[in-house]
Design an enzyme around this catalytic site. Sequence first.
Site, short mmCIF file in Angstrom:
data_model
loop_
_atom_site.label_atom_id
_atom_site.label_comp_id
_atom_site.label_asym_id
_atom_site.label_seq_id
_atom_site.Cartn_x
_atom_site.Cartn_y
_atom_site.Cartn_z
N ALA A 1 32.69 3.10 93.69
CA ALA A 1 31.56 4.02 93.66
C ALA A 1 31.52 4.82 92.36
O ALA A 1 32.54 5.01 91.69
CB ALA A 1 31.64 4.98 94.85
N ASP A 2 30.31 5.27 92.02
CA ASP A 2 30.16 6.12 90.84
C ASP A 2 31.01 7.37 90.96
O ASP A 2 31.24 7.89 92.05
CB ASP A 2 28.69 6.53 90.67
CG ASP A 2 27.81 5.37 90.28
OD1 ASP A 2 28.32 4.36 89.79
OD2 ASP A 2 26.57 5.49 90.48
N SER B 1 37.03 11.28 91.58
CA SER B 1 38.00 10.78 92.56
C SER B 1 37.74 11.31 93.96
O SER B 1 38.65 11.38 94.79
CB SER B 1 39.43 11.12 92.12
OG SER B 1 39.71 10.60 90.84
N ARG B 2 36.50 11.70 94.23
CA ARG B 2 36.09 12.23 95.53
C ARG B 2 36.82 13.53 95.89
O ARG B 2 36.86 13.93 97.05
CB ARG B 2 36.31 11.18 96.64
CG ARG B 2 35.41 9.95 96.50
CD ARG B 2 33.94 10.37 96.59
NE ARG B 2 33.01 9.25 96.53
CZ ARG B 2 32.43 8.83 95.41
NH1 ARG B 2 32.71 9.40 94.25
NH2 ARG B 2 31.56 7.85 95.44
N LEU B 3 37.35 14.21 94.90
CA LEU B 3 38.02 15.51 95.13
C LEU B 3 37.00 16.62 94.90
O LEU B 3 37.13 17.45 93.99
CB LEU B 3 39.23 15.64 94.21
CG LEU B 3 40.32 14.58 94.44
CD1 LEU B 3 41.44 14.72 93.42
CD2 LEU B 3 40.88 14.68 95.85
#
Length: 235
Positions: A22-23, A211-213
């Site tokens: 994912a982007d 990083s989805r953080l």
Amino acid sequence: MAAAKDSKLIFAPAGTNSTPRADQYTKGSLSRPQLDPSPFTQFHAWFTHARSSGVQQPETVCFSTAHLPSGRVSSRYVYLKELDARGFVVYSNWLHSRKAQDVQSNPHASLAFWWGDVERQVRVEGKVERLSEEESQAYYDLRARGSRIGAWASEQSQVLPKELGERDVLEKRVREVEERFEGREDIPVPGFWGGMRVVPEMVEFWQGRESRLHDRFKYSLNGEDGDWEIERLSP
């Protein structure tokens, strides 16, 4: 050719990437010092930024309700039309629509805004209350004439009978309402149509990060003194 019964029609879509990954979100961050004590002021600041950043129709919001006792949830996209000191206001048909039926059985609702161009979202949870006829009329008068006529003509979410011509039924109702208000601009707001305010008990501000953080902060209303408590949530 029809897909095989066990095949995936969509799997790991990756936005603009050519890989399944994912982007990444890289346009900003959010920290506690950036937050206003009031979620209303904070929302206004973010909404204004979204508009100035070219987000298309940032007032578009997913409005979700749930019917009791079944608990079944329904969602639809509507426009936020007002933000005041009490909450977030949308307008709709409050007699025939699915959301009207849900609200009659369960006054709790949620809103979700997604502003992809700035990699932000806002969630709102709270109880709904109906605006007065006077408040609804003030907004109704701003609508295009066709939209005011349509509010009278449409029994929103009700089935248009196939045997009667489906769309023909709706257009016949529109003609009848046009005849009723011919030559008039002072069209009254229908008694079944108007504003519904979501009075927030929780508002979350979400800023996308790598990083989805993601950065997430939740405002929760303190029932004892009416103050807002702010907490950082795990992404």
